[in-house]
Design a protein around this motif. Structure first.
Motif, short mmCIF file in Angstrom:
data_model
loop_
_atom_site.label_atom_id
_atom_site.label_comp_id
_atom_site.label_asym_id
_atom_site.label_seq_id
_atom_site.Cartn_x
_atom_site.Cartn_y
_atom_site.Cartn_z
N ILE A 142 1.68 6.40 -29.55
CA ILE A 142 1.65 5.22 -30.43
C ILE A 142 1.04 4.07 -29.64
O ILE A 142 1.55 3.68 -28.59
CB ILE A 142 3.07 4.91 -30.95
CG1 ILE A 142 3.49 6.07 -31.85
CG2 ILE A 142 3.09 3.59 -31.71
CD1 ILE A 142 4.91 6.05 -32.29
N ARG A 143 -0.08 3.54 -30.16
CA ARG A 143 -0.89 2.65 -29.33
C ARG A 143 -0.26 1.28 -29.08
O ARG A 143 -0.60 0.62 -28.11
CB ARG A 143 -2.29 2.49 -29.91
CG ARG A 143 -2.37 1.83 -31.25
CD ARG A 143 -3.83 1.59 -31.63
NE ARG A 143 -3.94 0.82 -32.85
CZ ARG A 143 -4.13 1.35 -34.05
NH1 ARG A 143 -4.22 2.66 -34.19
NH2 ARG A 143 -4.22 0.59 -35.12
N GLY A 144 0.68 0.90 -29.94
CA GLY A 144 1.33 -0.39 -29.72
C GLY A 144 2.42 -0.34 -28.67
O GLY A 144 2.97 -1.37 -28.29
N LEU A 145 2.75 0.86 -28.22
CA LEU A 145 3.85 1.01 -27.27
C LEU A 145 3.33 1.34 -25.88
O LEU A 145 2.27 1.96 -25.74
CB LEU A 145 4.79 2.13 -27.73
CG LEU A 145 5.37 2.02 -29.14
CD1 LEU A 145 6.32 3.19 -29.41
CD2 LEU A 145 6.12 0.71 -29.33
N GLU A 174 7.72 3.26 -23.40
CA GLU A 174 8.23 3.14 -24.78
C GLU A 174 7.85 4.37 -25.62
O GLU A 174 8.63 4.81 -26.46
CB GLU A 174 7.68 1.87 -25.43
CG GLU A 174 8.31 0.60 -24.87
CD GLU A 174 7.51 -0.67 -25.18
OE1 GLU A 174 8.03 -1.76 -24.91
OE2 GLU A 174 6.37 -0.56 -25.66
N THR A 232 14.83 7.28 -29.41
CA THR A 232 15.12 6.25 -30.41
C THR A 232 15.45 6.92 -31.74
O THR A 232 16.38 6.50 -32.43
CB THR A 232 13.90 5.31 -30.59
OG1 THR A 232 13.55 4.79 -29.31
CG2 THR A 232 14.20 4.17 -31.54
N MET A 271 14.88 1.12 -33.53
CA MET A 271 13.89 1.18 -34.62
C MET A 271 13.24 -0.19 -34.85
O MET A 271 12.07 -0.27 -35.19
CB MET A 271 14.61 1.66 -35.88
CG MET A 271 13.73 2.39 -36.84
SD MET A 271 12.85 3.78 -36.16
CE MET A 271 14.12 5.00 -36.11
N SER A 327 12.66 -2.39 -32.53
CA SER A 327 11.68 -2.58 -31.47
C SER A 327 10.41 -1.81 -31.78
O SER A 327 9.30 -2.32 -31.62
CB SER A 327 12.31 -2.12 -30.15
OG SER A 327 11.35 -1.95 -29.19
N LEU A 328 10.57 -0.57 -32.24
CA LEU A 328 9.42 0.28 -32.58
C LEU A 328 8.59 -0.37 -33.69
O LEU A 328 7.36 -0.47 -33.60
CB LEU A 328 9.94 1.65 -33.03
CG LEU A 328 8.92 2.72 -33.35
CD1 LEU A 328 8.10 3.06 -32.13
CD2 LEU A 328 9.61 3.98 -33.88
N LYS A 342 6.89 -3.68 -32.34
CA LYS A 342 5.78 -3.48 -31.39
C LYS A 342 4.57 -2.87 -32.07
O LYS A 342 3.44 -3.24 -31.76
CB LYS A 342 6.25 -2.63 -30.23
CG LYS A 342 7.05 -3.48 -29.25
CD LYS A 342 7.71 -2.72 -28.18
CE LYS A 342 8.42 -3.69 -27.25
NZ LYS A 342 9.44 -3.05 -26.46
N THR A 343 4.79 -1.95 -32.99
CA THR A 343 3.63 -1.36 -33.68
C THR A 343 3.00 -2.39 -34.61
O THR A 343 1.81 -2.35 -34.85
CB THR A 343 4.02 -0.10 -34.47
OG1 THR A 343 5.16 -0.38 -35.27
CG2 THR A 343 4.33 1.05 -33.56
#
Lengths: 255, 374
Positions: A110-113, A117, A124, B1, B3-4, B7-8
């Motif tokens: 996932i590119r935003g992480l 992460e 998660t 969730m 945070s995920l 961030k995305t």
């Protein structure tokens, strides 16, 4: 039918993966295209099995069925002592989440992480606390040699590093089964060898079953067994030549 | 969730910005359109709201503060006799022409107040005092009407209804819904300006005794003088406002414009969320492949919609406060009550959550096998 004959009856009872006489066809309107036509397969814990074969032979479909992403039309599929055929989508997702680790050809990070992460994602989804997940990610980053890249985003990592992060993500939830789809196809020879060395080392150390779909003959030496698929069937099972050293110039390819 | 999701969301700054613009646009539009509408329509009840009277008494079927019908002034004695009434005074409203230095005339609304109580007099004075109107020919005008009245100065003489008028006080912000400026003076002088008999007035302004119930007193006044209607202040203010809203279609036109703005905002948010998801189908496919449940996937979208709604609302409200501070004038007041801001935020939140449904439907159909086929 030429099946996976390496297993005796007792092994089959305790196999991590056991597939018997599965059939799968794709339907497009009135046209039906058979992809798997009676595949038998068993993989024990700690074993690393490669699925090889030409394009369209059914490797990816078989991997999808083993990963509970796709359902077989017929046959028996037992993954980690669970009869997958009887599971609903929710339970299949739970099985994937809790007991199976995936490594994809194109990494699918996932590119935003950040790297750390990304490794935390499976944890998660399992509602593991962020702190514990982060600690686990750091251990795994150390194991794949990327301890200094914890805060790097995928865009700042090389292909080989991305695949190592993906491998760490697959192992994050401590799964019993690792499924890898062409893990070296997007990597150059050296990176391919390094990733396979890591995959083999980590799965062997932790006694996990691993099934790897690949075209790449130069990484066959990492397999315990190689199952060759053609036209939706396992046509032969071979063992890698122990004398053959891993290729120095293995290249990724996908036909 | 959380945070995920966060961030995305942040990872795609360009699209996030576009979605935020949509939310901010909706918030600003609803609040400014609504604020302008409330400010404008609120002016229709301005005299009632600031008239210091608890009850307004006028001709039966009275429907607008600015358009009264004459009633006999002597009826004030009958009103004063109603239990609960502490004070009742005559009040006159009418229209006359004021001369301008350029030789022209300007139509003005002349308001005559009782000289002893000054009930219903001008407020918010910047020059002079409320009792200044007791001076010879004294009138109070609003400084914001300078342009129409060709910049009146204190002490300046004009003629209203061919009678002399002298500026003895200036107020700030007493601008009604009509285009005619308000001129405050004594009841008797107003009658002269308007060329009306002082025995006829427009309203009786009533102040209640402590503890008296306004509704009951109104009913008693209607019973005592059946030719009259009586309403508590807030009710008559609302009646005056409703007059313009219903008879001019102002409410519908403002409402339609606001709704259209909301719709545009919603489409922008939905379109951006959808585009963001389309760009990241592979990531959602990966999440599904590694075991994310439908609930978890939807919760990511919901959290992202919630973040966009919250951040957009905060930025939007700050923008509204800025616009209100710099652009609200007595002529075009922007009144943004707390309930308007709150309901616009709730509305935008609901819109964002609904907008998140669209990409969810796309993700729901997403086959996680796609990540194995790439």
């Amino acid at each position: 039918m030429i099946a996976d004959k390496e297993f005796n009856a007792m092994d089959r009872e305790h196999a991590a993966v056991r597939v018997e006489r599965i059939h799968k066809a794709y339907h497009n309107g009135t046209t039906s295209t058979p992809v798997l036509t009676g595949v038998d397969l068993a993989v024990r814990q700690g074993e690393c099995v490669f699925l090889a074969g030409p394009s369209g032979s059914g490797k990816t479909t078989l991997l999808s069925i083993l990963g509970c992403i796709l359902s077989a039309d017929q046959g028996e599929v037992r993954i980690l002592d669970q009869d997958v055929i009887t599971l609903n989508e929710r339970r299949r997702a739970a099985l994937r989440r809790n007991r199976i680790g995936f490594v994809f050809q194109r990494f699918h990070l996932i590119r935003g992480l950040t790297a750390a992460e990304n490794i935390c994602v499976p944890l998660t989804l399992r509602k593991v606390s962020p702190r514990t997940a982060r600690q686990r990610a750091e251990v795994l980053l150390e194991a794949v040699g990327l301890a200094d890249k914890a805060n790097s985003h995928p865009g700042n990592l090389s292909a080989g590093q991305c695949q190592r992060v993906a491998l760490a993500r697959a192992l994050a939830g401590d799964p019993d089964l690792i499924l890898a789809d062409e893990p070296t196809a997007s990597l150059d020879g050296t990176n391919g060898q390094e990733v396979m060395t890591l995959l083999r080392q980590l799965t062997t150390e932790q006694g996990k079953a691993a099934i790897v779909v690949t075209h790449d003959h130069r990484i066959f030496s990492f397999a315990d067994r190689i199952l060759h698929l053609e036209n939706g069937r396992i046509v032969r099972t071979t063992k890698p030549d122990p004398q053959a050293p891993p290729s120095e110039s293995a290249t990724g390819s996908k036909g | 969730m959380w945070s995920l999701a966060l961030k995305t969301l942040i990872a795609d700054r360009g699209k996030l910005l576009t979605a935020l613009v949509g939310v901010v646009f909706s918030i600003v539009l609803v609040n400014i359109q609504g604020g302008l509408f409330l400010g404008l329509i609120g002016k229709a009840g301005l005299l009632v709201d600031h008239g210091q009277a608890d009850i307004w008494v006028g001709h039966r079927k009275m429907h607008n503060i600015d358009f009264p019908r004459d009633i006999p002034r002597r009826w004030v004695y009958r009103v004063r006799e109603v239990p609960g009434v502490r004070r009742a005074e005559s009040y006159m409203i009418g229209f006359a022409d004021m001369t301008l230095p350029s030789g022209g005339f300007e139509n003005v609304a002349v308001i005559g107040v009782d000289r002893s109580s000054l009930l219903g007099n001008a407020w918010n004075l910047t020059k002079g005092s409320p009792s200044s109107i007791l001076q010879n020919d004294g009138i109070i005008v609003d400084e914001c009407e300078g342009e129409k009245l060709e910049y009146l100065e204190m002490g300046e003489l004009r003629e209203i209804g061919n009678r002399r008028a002298r500026v003895v006080g200036m107020s700030h912000g007493i601008m009604g819904f009509l285009v005619t400026p308000y001129i405050f003076t004594t009841y008797e002088r107003a009658a002269l300006y308007l060329r009306k008999s002082p025995s006829l007035c427009s309203y009786f302004l009533v102040q209640l005794q402590p503890g008296a119930d306004a509704e009951r007193v109104c009913a008693a006044i209607r019973q005592r003088v059946p030719e009259l209607d009586a309403y508590p202040r807030d009710q008559y203010s609302w009646i005056s406002v409703s007059f313009w809203m219903t008879r001019t279609g102002l409410g519908i036109s403002f409402g339609a414009a606001t709704l259209l703005g909301l719709l545009v905002g919603m489409v922008m948010v939905a379109e951006t969320l959808y585009a963001m998801v389309l760009d990241r189908l592979g990531e959602f496919g990966t999440l599904k492949a590694i075991g994310a449940t439908e609930t978890q996937v939807y919760s990511i979208l919901l959290v992202q919609a919630l973040i966009m709604a919250t951040v957009g609302s905060i930025i939007g409200l700050m923008t509204v406060a800025g616009i209100q501070h710099f652009f609200s004038t007595p002529r075009a007041p922007i009144m943004v009550p707390w309930w308007l801001s709150l309901s616009s935020c709730v509305l935008v939140l609901v819109i964002c959550l609904i907008a998140a449904l669209l990409p969810y439907l796309r993700i729901r159909k997403l086959d996680p096998m796609m990540v194995l086929q790439s």
